[in-house]
Design a protein around this motif. Sequence first.
Motif, PDB file in Angstrom:
ATOM      1  N   SER A 185       0.832  -1.204   0.000  1.00 55.29           N
ATOM      2  CA  SER A 185       0.000   0.000   0.000  1.00 55.29           C
ATOM      3  C   SER A 185       0.867   1.255   0.000  1.00 55.29           C
ATOM      4  CB  SER A 185      -0.935   0.016   1.209  1.00 55.29           C
ATOM      5  OG  SER A 185      -0.200   0.021   2.418  1.00 55.29           O
ATOM      6  N   LEU A 186       0.253   2.335  -0.427  1.00 56.22           N
ATOM      7  CA  LEU A 186       0.913   3.634  -0.508  1.00 56.22           C
ATOM      8  C   LEU A 186       0.079   4.637   0.286  1.00 56.22           C
ATOM      9  CD1 LEU A 186       2.831   5.772  -1.760  1.00 56.22           C
ATOM     10  CD2 LEU A 186       1.305   5.827  -3.748  1.00 56.22           C
ATOM     11  N   GLN A 187       0.705   5.289   1.254  1.00 54.56           N
ATOM     12  CA  GLN A 187       0.003   6.277   2.065  1.00 54.56           C
ATOM     13  C   GLN A 187      -0.026   7.615   1.312  1.00 54.56           C
ATOM     14  OE1 GLN A 187      -1.476   5.836   5.180  1.00 54.56           O
ATOM     15  NE2 GLN A 187      -2.296   7.890   4.819  1.00 54.56           N
ATOM     16  N   LEU A 188      -1.213   8.125   1.134  1.00 53.50           N
ATOM     17  CA  LEU A 188      -1.392   9.421   0.484  1.00 53.50           C
ATOM     18  C   LEU A 188      -1.845  10.428   1.539  1.00 53.50           C
ATOM     19  CD1 LEU A 188      -3.185   8.427  -2.845  1.00 53.50           C
ATOM     20  CD2 LEU A 188      -0.769   8.868  -2.454  1.00 53.50           C
ATOM     21  N   GLN A 189      -0.954  11.339   1.896  1.00 55.04           N
ATOM     22  CA  GLN A 189      -1.277  12.360   2.874  1.00 55.04           C
ATOM     23  C   GLN A 189      -0.373  13.564   2.647  1.00 55.04           C
ATOM     24  OE1 GLN A 189      -0.519  10.389   6.620  1.00 55.04           O
ATOM     25  NE2 GLN A 189       1.576  11.162   6.717  1.00 55.04           N
ATOM     26  N   GLY A 190      -0.755  14.651   3.230  1.00 53.36           N
ATOM     27  CA  GLY A 190       0.070  15.847   3.092  1.00 53.36           C
ATOM     28  C   GLY A 190      -0.718  17.092   3.470  1.00 53.36           C
ATOM     29  N   GLY A 191       0.001  18.175   3.462  1.00 60.55           N
ATOM     30  CA  GLY A 191      -0.608  19.476   3.739  1.00 60.55           C
ATOM     31  C   GLY A 191       0.304  20.565   3.209  1.00 60.55           C
ATOM     32  N   LYS A 192      -0.186  21.784   3.194  1.00 62.72           N
ATOM     33  CA  LYS A 192       0.649  22.885   2.700  1.00 62.72           C
ATOM     34  C   LYS A 192       0.307  24.164   3.450  1.00 62.72           C
ATOM     35  CE  LYS A 192      -2.303  24.526  -1.075  1.00 62.72           C
ATOM     36  NZ  LYS A 192      -2.390  24.821  -2.525  1.00 62.72           N
ATOM     37  N   THR A 193       1.263  25.074   3.433  1.00 62.98           N
ATOM     38  CA  THR A 193       1.034  26.412   3.993  1.00 62.98           C
ATOM     39  C   THR A 193       1.741  27.416   3.099  1.00 62.98           C
ATOM     40  OG1 THR A 193       1.122  27.716   6.019  1.00 62.98           O
ATOM     41  CG2 THR A 193       3.080  26.451   5.463  1.00 62.98           C
ATOM     42  N   VAL A 194       1.282  28.671   3.161  1.00 62.09           N
ATOM     43  CA  VAL A 194       1.842  29.725   2.309  1.00 62.09           C
ATOM     44  C   VAL A 194       2.314  30.886   3.194  1.00 62.09           C
ATOM     45  CG1 VAL A 194       1.423  31.358   0.440  1.00 62.09           C
ATOM     46  CG2 VAL A 194       0.324  29.093   0.413  1.00 62.09           C
ATOM     47  N   ALA A 291       6.633  32.603  12.222  1.00 66.22           N
ATOM     48  CA  ALA A 291       5.449  33.182  11.564  1.00 66.22           C
ATOM     49  C   ALA A 291       4.284  32.202  11.532  1.00 66.22           C
ATOM     50  CB  ALA A 291       5.807  33.632  10.166  1.00 66.22           C
ATOM     51  N   GLY A 292       4.215  31.349  12.567  1.00 66.01           N
ATOM     52  CA  GLY A 292       3.094  30.393  12.609  1.00 66.01           C
ATOM     53  C   GLY A 292       3.107  29.414  11.455  1.00 66.01           C
ATOM     54  N   THR A 293       4.317  29.120  10.956  1.00 64.62           N
ATOM     55  CA  THR A 293       4.433  28.283   9.757  1.00 64.62           C
ATOM     56  C   THR A 293       4.315  26.811  10.116  1.00 64.62           C
ATOM     57  OG1 THR A 293       5.955  29.938   8.916  1.00 64.62           O
ATOM     58  CG2 THR A 293       5.783  27.880   7.699  1.00 64.62           C
ATOM     59  N   LEU A 294       3.104  26.327  10.239  1.00 61.27           N
ATOM     60  CA  LEU A 294       2.854  24.919  10.554  1.00 61.27           C
ATOM     61  C   LEU A 294       2.180  24.254   9.357  1.00 61.27           C
ATOM     62  CD1 LEU A 294       2.698  22.499  12.525  1.00 61.27           C
ATOM     63  CD2 LEU A 294       0.454  23.377  13.225  1.00 61.27           C
ATOM     64  N   VAL A 295       2.800  23.173   8.899  1.00 58.85           N
ATOM     65  CA  VAL A 295       2.164  22.368   7.847  1.00 58.85           C
ATOM     66  C   VAL A 295       1.479  21.196   8.533  1.00 58.85           C
ATOM     67  CG1 VAL A 295       2.507  21.002   5.769  1.00 58.85           C
ATOM     68  CG2 VAL A 295       3.923  23.017   6.170  1.00 58.85           C
ATOM     69  N   ASP A 296       0.176  21.158   8.443  1.00 59.75           N
ATOM     70  CA  ASP A 296      -0.606  20.092   9.080  1.00 59.75           C
ATOM     71  C   ASP A 296      -0.905  19.024   8.025  1.00 59.75           C
ATOM     72  OD1 ASP A 296      -2.136  18.579  10.726  1.00 59.75           O
ATOM     73  OD2 ASP A 296      -3.893  19.905  10.705  1.00 59.75           O
ATOM     74  N   ALA A 297      -0.181  17.897   8.090  1.00 64.46           N
ATOM     75  CA  ALA A 297      -0.350  16.838   7.092  1.00 64.46           C
ATOM     76  C   ALA A 297      -1.474  15.899   7.524  1.00 64.46           C
ATOM     77  CB  ALA A 297       0.940  16.057   6.932  1.00 64.46           C
ATOM     78  N   THR A 298      -2.439  15.725   6.654  1.00 60.61           N
ATOM     79  CA  THR A 298      -3.566  14.819   6.932  1.00 60.61           C
ATOM     80  C   THR A 298      -3.729  13.834   5.780  1.00 60.61           C
ATOM     81  OG1 THR A 298      -5.135  16.354   5.897  1.00 60.61           O
ATOM     82  CG2 THR A 298      -4.781  16.580   8.270  1.00 60.61           C
ATOM     83  N   ALA A 299      -4.373  12.714   6.082  1.00 60.19           N
ATOM     84  CA  ALA A 299      -4.595  11.686   5.058  1.00 60.19           C
ATOM     85  C   ALA A 299      -5.582  12.199   4.019  1.00 60.19           C
ATOM     86  CB  ALA A 299      -5.133  10.411   5.707  1.00 60.19           C
ATOM     87  N   PHE A 300      -5.310  11.875   2.764  1.00 58.16           N
ATOM     88  CA  PHE A 300      -6.253  12.233   1.703  1.00 58.16           C
ATOM     89  C   PHE A 300      -7.561  11.487   1.952  1.00 58.16           C
ATOM     90  CE2 PHE A 300      -3.068  13.409  -1.914  1.00 58.16           C
ATOM     91  CZ  PHE A 300      -2.522  14.385  -1.095  1.00 58.16           C
ATOM     92  N   SER A 301      -8.647  12.180   1.739  1.00 55.29           N
ATOM     93  CA  SER A 301      -9.952  11.587   2.071  1.00 55.29           C
ATOM     94  C   SER A 301     -10.877  11.458   0.879  1.00 55.29           C
ATOM     95  CB  SER A 301     -10.643  12.437   3.152  1.00 55.29           C
ATOM     96  OG  SER A 301     -10.835  13.773   2.688  1.00 55.29           O
TER      97      SER A 301
END
Length: 498
Positions: A185-194, A291-301
Amino acid sequence: MRDITLSAAVRQNLLTLQSTADLMSGVQNKLATGMKVNSALDNPNSFFTASGLNSRAGDLSTLLDDMGQSLQTIKAADKGIQTITDLVETAKAKANQALQTQSQYERKTYAAQYNALLEQIEDVAKDSSYKGKNLLAGDGNDLTTIFNEDATSKLTIEAVDYTDTALSTGLNLSDLAEGEGATSSLQLQGGKTVITLQDAGGSALNTSSTLSDSTLISTTQSLSFVNDTATNPAVLSGGVSSTASVQDLVDGLNAIAGVRAEFDNGTGELTIYSDEDFYIGGNGSATTSFAGTLVDATAFSSTTDALIDSGSFAVGDTLTLTDGNGYELGTFEVEADSTVDDLENFINDFNGVSANFDDGSGRITITSETDLSLTSDNTDFNSSGFTADTDGIVIEAISDSGFATDTNINRVIDRLNTSLSNLRSQASEFGTNLSTVEIRQDFTKTLINTLQEGAGLLTLADTNEEGANLLALQTRQQLASTSLSFASQADQTVLSLF
């Protein structure tokens, strides 16, 4: 009657008539039966000799029937061998087809077809029987054909066993492993911030700008890359000082497995993607967020989620599906609008491979009937815990097919060639036996005819001769009757005295 007195002339003529009548009766019996010797009384020597000849001819006639049945049994076996030879040649063609492709799935398919052919070979061998005797079924099926009445002349044909192709004394062809697949299996998750990087005048920085030019960073500040998934957030390797350029920051972020950074010179926007929870710490601290730079990675849903929202994918990435033989099934290029559904459909396009996305866990489960790898030219692909996985997704099948490698296929072809040679040799042997029985059958027919002809010479009547004899006896009978009449008239002359 003894008081009646006949003259010598009358009595002699009467005896002649009686003798002629007896002879005519014998000739008429020969003509009616066609036999000059009908019993031992006619000619004991000829009668008993002919009986012996006819008895032997009868015994050979019974054996002749048995020879005919033996011929049919051999013919059934010969037809079976011809069919089995055709099937073995077809199996060899399948092996050669497997040798001409590097696709493990196609080879697996050919292995299954090969096994089906072996099953047909066994069925043909079992069906090659005649009246319960099968020369292709091994023990208990040897065929003995007797050629003479005392069984001292005979031919025994030994049966071979092709009902089990794996027997070393037979075809020596074993079923191939058809292979058993596996799953990964392949885990698909991620997040981004700008983050928008601007100077005091509100102008966007560019990649050559110094970080301290940003209103977010002081000249005394340094930046660290922090793993926010641990209980005690740890600083990852690397980091930049305030004197570094924006490009240095971008390069530092891209050097982290599973993290991707993109900078827009026009807007000054720094976009950070990560497969894991991640932030930039100020002054090297793992507890102070820059600068509050938090990338919150979550599973693709959802299957509509964009692949590039994960640090594992970027526009232009090429994903490649390859089987265990290095055979490339296909490639998939990640575009800006590529989704989970696109990736899932790409994997499902190929025979023997299936993918299923679980929107609850964000995992794509990949099942393959053969060894398989899904790799990317992006080293961050399938990264986990900020560790790059350069191997991608690797599926090792529980077992490979018997045609998985060229060596395996060539070994099978060698066995098939040996089997074909043995089949042709056995067919030749059966052909020789068939010819032998046919020759002996023809000989027996001729011998029976000779015996019957010899018996006939001793007992059969010559109808032409017997017809002539009957005609002569009829003439003799007429003459004897006339003579008897003359003798009676001479006796009657005494009446003239009265």
